[in-house]
Design an enzyme around this catalytic site. Structure first.
Site, short mmCIF file in Angstrom:
data_model
loop_
_atom_site.label_atom_id
_atom_site.label_comp_id
_atom_site.label_asym_id
_atom_site.label_seq_id
_atom_site.Cartn_x
_atom_site.Cartn_y
_atom_site.Cartn_z
N ASP A 30 -9.06 6.42 0.16
CA ASP A 30 -8.36 6.36 1.43
C ASP A 30 -8.06 4.90 1.75
O ASP A 30 -8.98 4.08 1.82
CB ASP A 30 -9.21 6.99 2.52
CG ASP A 30 -8.49 7.09 3.86
OD1 ASP A 30 -7.46 6.41 4.04
OD2 ASP A 30 -8.97 7.85 4.72
N THR A 56 4.44 4.99 5.68
CA THR A 56 5.89 4.81 5.57
C THR A 56 6.68 5.46 6.71
O THR A 56 7.90 5.42 6.69
CB THR A 56 6.40 5.39 4.24
OG1 THR A 56 6.04 6.77 4.15
CG2 THR A 56 5.81 4.62 3.07
N THR A 95 9.07 -4.16 1.44
CA THR A 95 10.28 -3.57 2.00
C THR A 95 11.25 -4.60 2.59
O THR A 95 10.84 -5.70 2.98
CB THR A 95 9.88 -2.58 3.12
OG1 THR A 95 11.04 -2.09 3.79
CG2 THR A 95 8.99 -3.25 4.15
N TYR A 119 6.52 -1.14 11.68
CA TYR A 119 6.43 -0.91 10.24
C TYR A 119 6.67 -2.21 9.48
O TYR A 119 5.90 -2.57 8.58
CB TYR A 119 7.45 0.15 9.82
CG TYR A 119 7.59 0.30 8.32
CD1 TYR A 119 6.56 0.84 7.56
CD2 TYR A 119 8.74 -0.12 7.66
CE1 TYR A 119 6.68 0.97 6.17
CE2 TYR A 119 8.88 0.01 6.28
CZ TYR A 119 7.84 0.55 5.55
OH TYR A 119 7.96 0.66 4.18
#
Length: 281
Positions: A30, A56, A95, A119
């Site tokens: 985890d 995400t 990202t 995010y």
């Protein structure tokens, strides 16, 4: 053996296709449990580690930023420190959301960051933690991930295109759709190269080409998938979301291409492969 954190995500499922790769799901490690991640690395004794797991849900992160930051920020940093201690390469997937999306010039890896939402902030925290861990590390920033697995734009458009004869899609956000299969190949190339050329550590960009708007990408999906669905362009302000999306997600990938001898993938080829996997071709 290469150890991959993540098992059900788009990139992890593509990495699992390769020999010599072991993928761990949440039950095995985890990401919110740093001790469990460290124990997994030490027990498997891998030659390298790729972190393909992440929080995400971009919009949900606005309400769950603390959770997203642990999973996307704190945990990758801990993994990178463990790998540094063991003397093995570590690759973190990041990202385009670390940028503010301004302008229309492709982002360079060294450009100033400025996430628009939770995010992006959480992923940037991960980049900074990984870089600060020392050792042999690399961050691979990518954009607009698509595949035959999970939830993504290609699968959504195919579903909606079968249900409706017209859709409105945002046309003022530009980026490079990137097949998960190509991201997996890039990550594998990176860890193998870093094992013998640790001086290539750093931040890299890797995204599909050519750059395109979501609306134009949607038209290509409808055409390739045989959907008789008309796409009408709209502006981002006409499709509000809890989290702001960057308007400019273009990524300059020249540094990656030079360092790892891989070219940007053509997303049109990737789209055809995805449709074949889905039985749509």
């Amino acid at each position: 053996m290469i150890l991959v954190f993540g098992k059900t995500g788009q990139v992890a499922r593509e990495l699992a296709r390769s020999e010599g790769v072991t993928c761990l799901d949440r039950a095995a490690a985890d990401l919110a449990d740093l001790a469990a991640c460290a124990a997994a690395i030490r027990s498997h004794r891998p030659a390298a580690v790729i972190n393909a797991a992440a929080f995400t849900a971009v919009d949900a992160a606005e309400e769950r930023e603390a959770e997203a930051t642990v999973i996307n920020g704190t945990s990758p940093g801990a993994m990178a420190r463990d790998c540094a201690a063991l003397g093995i390469p570590f690759v973190q997937i990041s990202t385009d959301y670390v940028f503010d999306g301004s302008g229309d010039t492709p982002w360079q890896p060294g450009d100033a960051t400025g996430p628009l939402g939770a995010y992006g902030r959480s992923k940037l925290a991960g980049e900074q933690a990984v870089a600060g861990a020392g050792g042999t590390w690399a961050v691979l920033r990518t954009s607009w991930v698509v595949s035959a697995h999970g939830n993504n734009f290609v699968k959504t458009m195919l579903r909606l295109g079968a249900e409706r004869d017209a859709l409105t899609v945002v046309a003022d956000q530009i980026g490079g759709p990137t097949p998960a299969r190509d991201i997996a190949a890039a990550c594998l190339k990176m860890v193998k190269t870093l094992a013998t050329e640790p001086d290539k550590r750093g931040i890299y960009h890797f995204a599909g080409a050519p750059d395109v708007s979501w609306a134009a990408f949607a038209r290509a999906i409808m055409a390739e998938g045989g959907r008789d669905c008309t796409i009408t362009d709209i502006l981002s302000r006409d499709y509000p979301t809890p989290a702001a999306r960057p308007a400019n997600s273009r990524l300059d990938c020249s540094g990656f291409e030079a360092a790892f001898d891989m070219t940007r993938p053509d997303w049109r080829d990737g789209l055809a492969a995805i449709l074949k996997d889905l039985g749509e071709a």
